[in-house]
Design a protein around this motif. Structure first.
Motif, short mmCIF file in Angstrom:
data_model
loop_
_atom_site.label_atom_id
_atom_site.label_comp_id
_atom_site.label_asym_id
_atom_site.label_seq_id
_atom_site.Cartn_x
_atom_site.Cartn_y
_atom_site.Cartn_z
N MET A 1 -36.48 28.14 34.17
CA MET A 1 -36.48 27.59 35.52
C MET A 1 -36.86 26.11 35.51
O MET A 1 -36.23 25.28 36.18
N LEU A 2 -37.89 25.76 34.73
CA LEU A 2 -38.31 24.35 34.66
C LEU A 2 -37.23 23.47 34.05
O LEU A 2 -36.96 22.37 34.55
N LEU A 3 -36.61 23.96 32.98
CA LEU A 3 -35.54 23.17 32.35
C LEU A 3 -34.33 23.04 33.26
O LEU A 3 -33.70 21.98 33.33
N TRP A 4 -34.02 24.11 33.98
CA TRP A 4 -32.88 24.05 34.89
C TRP A 4 -33.15 23.06 36.03
O TRP A 4 -32.30 22.23 36.35
N ASP B 1 -26.20 24.96 34.16
CA ASP B 1 -26.24 26.20 34.92
C ASP B 1 -25.95 27.41 34.04
O ASP B 1 -26.62 28.45 34.14
N LEU B 2 -24.96 27.29 33.16
CA LEU B 2 -24.63 28.40 32.26
C LEU B 2 -25.76 28.70 31.28
O LEU B 2 -26.04 29.86 30.98
N ALA B 3 -26.41 27.66 30.79
CA ALA B 3 -27.54 27.87 29.89
C ALA B 3 -28.68 28.58 30.62
O ALA B 3 -29.33 29.49 30.06
N ALA B 4 -28.92 28.20 31.86
CA ALA B 4 -29.96 28.87 32.65
C ALA B 4 -29.59 30.32 32.90
O ALA B 4 -30.43 31.21 32.81
N MET B 5 -28.33 30.56 33.21
CA MET B 5 -27.89 31.94 33.44
C MET B 5 -28.06 32.78 32.17
O MET B 5 -28.47 33.95 32.25
N ALA B 6 -27.78 32.20 31.03
CA ALA B 6 -27.96 32.93 29.76
C ALA B 6 -29.43 33.29 29.56
O ALA B 6 -29.75 34.41 29.14
N GLY B 7 -30.32 32.36 29.86
CA GLY B 7 -31.75 32.65 29.73
C GLY B 7 -32.20 33.75 30.67
O GLY B 7 -32.97 34.65 30.30
N PHE B 8 -31.71 33.72 31.91
CA PHE B 8 -32.09 34.75 32.87
C PHE B 8 -31.48 36.10 32.54
O PHE B 8 -32.12 37.14 32.72
N ILE B 9 -30.27 36.12 32.03
CA ILE B 9 -29.65 37.39 31.63
C ILE B 9 -30.40 38.00 30.46
O ILE B 9 -30.67 39.20 30.43
N TRP B 10 -30.79 37.15 29.49
CA TRP B 10 -31.59 37.64 28.37
C TRP B 10 -32.89 38.25 28.88
O TRP B 10 -33.31 39.32 28.44
N ALA B 11 -33.54 37.56 29.82
CA ALA B 11 -34.80 38.05 30.37
C ALA B 11 -34.60 39.39 31.09
O ALA B 11 -35.45 40.28 31.00
N MET B 12 -33.49 39.54 31.80
CA MET B 12 -33.22 40.81 32.47
C MET B 12 -33.01 41.94 31.48
O MET B 12 -33.50 43.06 31.68
N VAL B 13 -32.30 41.67 30.40
CA VAL B 13 -32.05 42.70 29.38
C VAL B 13 -33.36 43.12 28.73
O VAL B 13 -33.64 44.32 28.58
N VAL B 14 -34.19 42.17 28.37
CA VAL B 14 -35.47 42.50 27.73
C VAL B 14 -36.41 43.19 28.73
O VAL B 14 -37.14 44.11 28.36
N THR B 15 -36.37 42.79 29.99
CA THR B 15 -37.17 43.47 31.01
C THR B 15 -36.74 44.93 31.15
O THR B 15 -37.58 45.82 31.29
#
Length: 82
Positions: A35-38, A59-73
């Motif tokens: 979020m901070l980097l985005w 935006d795509l890099a941020a989405m990749a980070g959030f998708i990774w976080a959702m998968v691990v969550t």
């Protein structure tokens, strides 16, 4: 006489919740960092007037980070139910 050294790697073997806690901390750091980097990337991009295609890359890099976080969550949730 054997001395057993407890490290973060083998702590999960002793306490199953330690592995879940470590994953949760990592997810929290990734979410906050993404979020901070985005936000920073959008702000700097707007001030410097970078082309829109680079803004989409941020935006795509941020989405990749959030998708990774959702998968691990989801993995954490699944492991905590077992």
């Amino acid at each position: 006489m054997t001395v057993t050294v407890i490290t973060e790697d083998n702590m999960a073997d002793l306490d199953p919740k330690a592995g879940i806690s470590r994953k949760a901390r990592r997810v929290a750091l990734v979410i906050a960092g993404t979020m901070l980097l985005w936000l920073g990337g959008q702000r700097i991009g707007a001030e410097m007037g970078i082309p829109l295609k680079y803004s989409f890359l941020i935006d795509l890099a941020a989405m990749a980070g959030f998708i990774w976080a959702m998968v691990v969550t989801y993995q954490i949730w699944r492991d905590s139910r077992a």
